[in-house]
Enzyme design. Sequence first.
Site, PDB file in Angstrom:
ATOM      1  N   SER A  12      -2.060   5.047  -1.056  1.00 64.20           N
ATOM      2  CA  SER A  12      -0.576   3.532  -1.588  1.00 64.20           C
ATOM      3  C   SER A  12      -1.003   3.796  -2.949  1.00 64.20           C
ATOM      4  O   SER A  12      -2.692   3.183  -3.378  1.00 64.20           O
ATOM      5  CB  SER A  12      -1.429   2.968  -0.842  1.00 64.20           C
ATOM      6  OG  SER A  12      -1.060   1.113  -1.585  1.00 64.20           O
TER       7      SER A  12
HETATM    8  N1  LIG Z   1       3.034  -6.008  -3.755  1.00 62.66           N
HETATM    9  C1  LIG Z   1       1.828  -5.182  -2.910  1.00 62.66           C
HETATM   10  C2  LIG Z   1       2.948  -4.231  -2.030  1.00 62.66           C
HETATM   11  C3  LIG Z   1       1.290  -3.527  -0.894  1.00 62.66           C
HETATM   12  C4  LIG Z   1       2.111  -2.482  -0.213  1.00 62.66           C
HETATM   13  O1  LIG Z   1       4.040  -2.460  -0.211  1.00 62.66           O
HETATM   14  N2  LIG Z   1       1.301  -1.846   0.707  1.00 62.66           N
HETATM   15  C5  LIG Z   1       1.730  -1.104   2.033  1.00 62.66           C
HETATM   16  C6  LIG Z   1       1.526   0.862   0.835  1.00 62.66           C
HETATM   17  S1  LIG Z   1       2.219   1.003  -0.287  1.00 62.66           S
HETATM   18  C7  LIG Z   1       1.370  -1.139   2.866  1.00 62.66           C
HETATM   19  O2  LIG Z   1      -0.029  -1.461   3.183  1.00 62.66           O
HETATM   20  N3  LIG Z   1       1.857  -1.050   4.053  1.00 62.66           N
HETATM   21  C8  LIG Z   1       1.747  -1.375   5.556  1.00 62.66           C
HETATM   22  C9  LIG Z   1       2.641  -2.116   6.300  1.00 62.66           C
HETATM   23  O3  LIG Z   1       3.059  -2.941   5.277  1.00 62.66           O
HETATM   24  O4  LIG Z   1       2.172  -2.293   7.224  1.00 62.66           O
HETATM   25  C10 LIG Z   1       1.504  -4.886  -3.962  1.00 62.66           C
HETATM   26  O5  LIG Z   1       0.670  -4.830  -5.173  1.00 62.66           O
HETATM   27  O6  LIG Z   1      -0.115  -5.297  -3.016  1.00 62.66           O
END
Ligand SMILES: N[C@@H](CCC(=O)N[C@@H](CS)C(=O)NCC(=O)O)C(=O)O
Length: 215
Positions: A12
């Site tokens: 990520s």
């Molecule tokens: N704006 C957030 C974005 C975080 C994000 O989108 N994380 C994703 C991975 S890139 C995630 O954890 N996805 C799993 C989910 O939402 O279930 C940051 O910068 O931390």
Amino acid sequence: MSPVKLYHFPLSAPSRGACLAAKVIGAPIEIEIIDLFKKEQFKESFLKINPQHCVPTLDDEGFILWESRAIACYLADKYGKDDSLYPKDLKRRALVNQRLYFDSSFLYVKIRAICYPILYQGVKEISKALKDDLNGTLGFLNKFLESSKWVAGENCTIADTSIYASVSAILAVGWDITQFPNIQRWLKQCADLPGYTESEEDAKLFGEAVRKNLS
Ligand SMILES: N[C@@H](CCC(=O)N[C@@H](CS)C(=O)NCC(=O)O)C(=O)O
């Protein structure tokens, strides 16, 4: 100094951004992997900590924080040996914040709009509209870097670690940045940051996962 826990998934970009910021700051972190490909973010124990089930998430003795850039700001304020990575001066800090918001609301959004459908929704090609949109945004970054060495001034800040995590993700997918010489110059500087090699290797894994689905 007891370490802060960082729930992390190496593929990520936001998670890599928080991790790289921690390394550059010299913050004592203990990593716990949340494998998004195995849907570990939906485990009850993690949902209790972060009902939004995203990485990165920080746990500093029960103080829970998510959003990668908020985590970087917190770690820089708490552990920075001086304020160079996240200045206390009002205007310099405002510029770092502006670049962080540029990353979270423009650059990373456009990268995600390209990669997420390929990784998770069976999309096999990148449309011209999405390509042009991202190149337009990379053009802004290239412009910022025309007048300063780093993205928010003459020294490295947490805006660089955040933006580097985003840019390295799309580079690993094979993005052509020959039209952005200032970004190319800046990337060479980033190679000297603590934690760069690990971040780069993890970005490559992300790139491979995306490219595998494209072919
Ligand atoms: N704006 C957030 C974005 C975080 C994000 O989108 N994380 C994703 C991975 S890139 C995630 O954890 N996805 C799993 C989910 O939402 O279930 C940051 O910068 O931390």
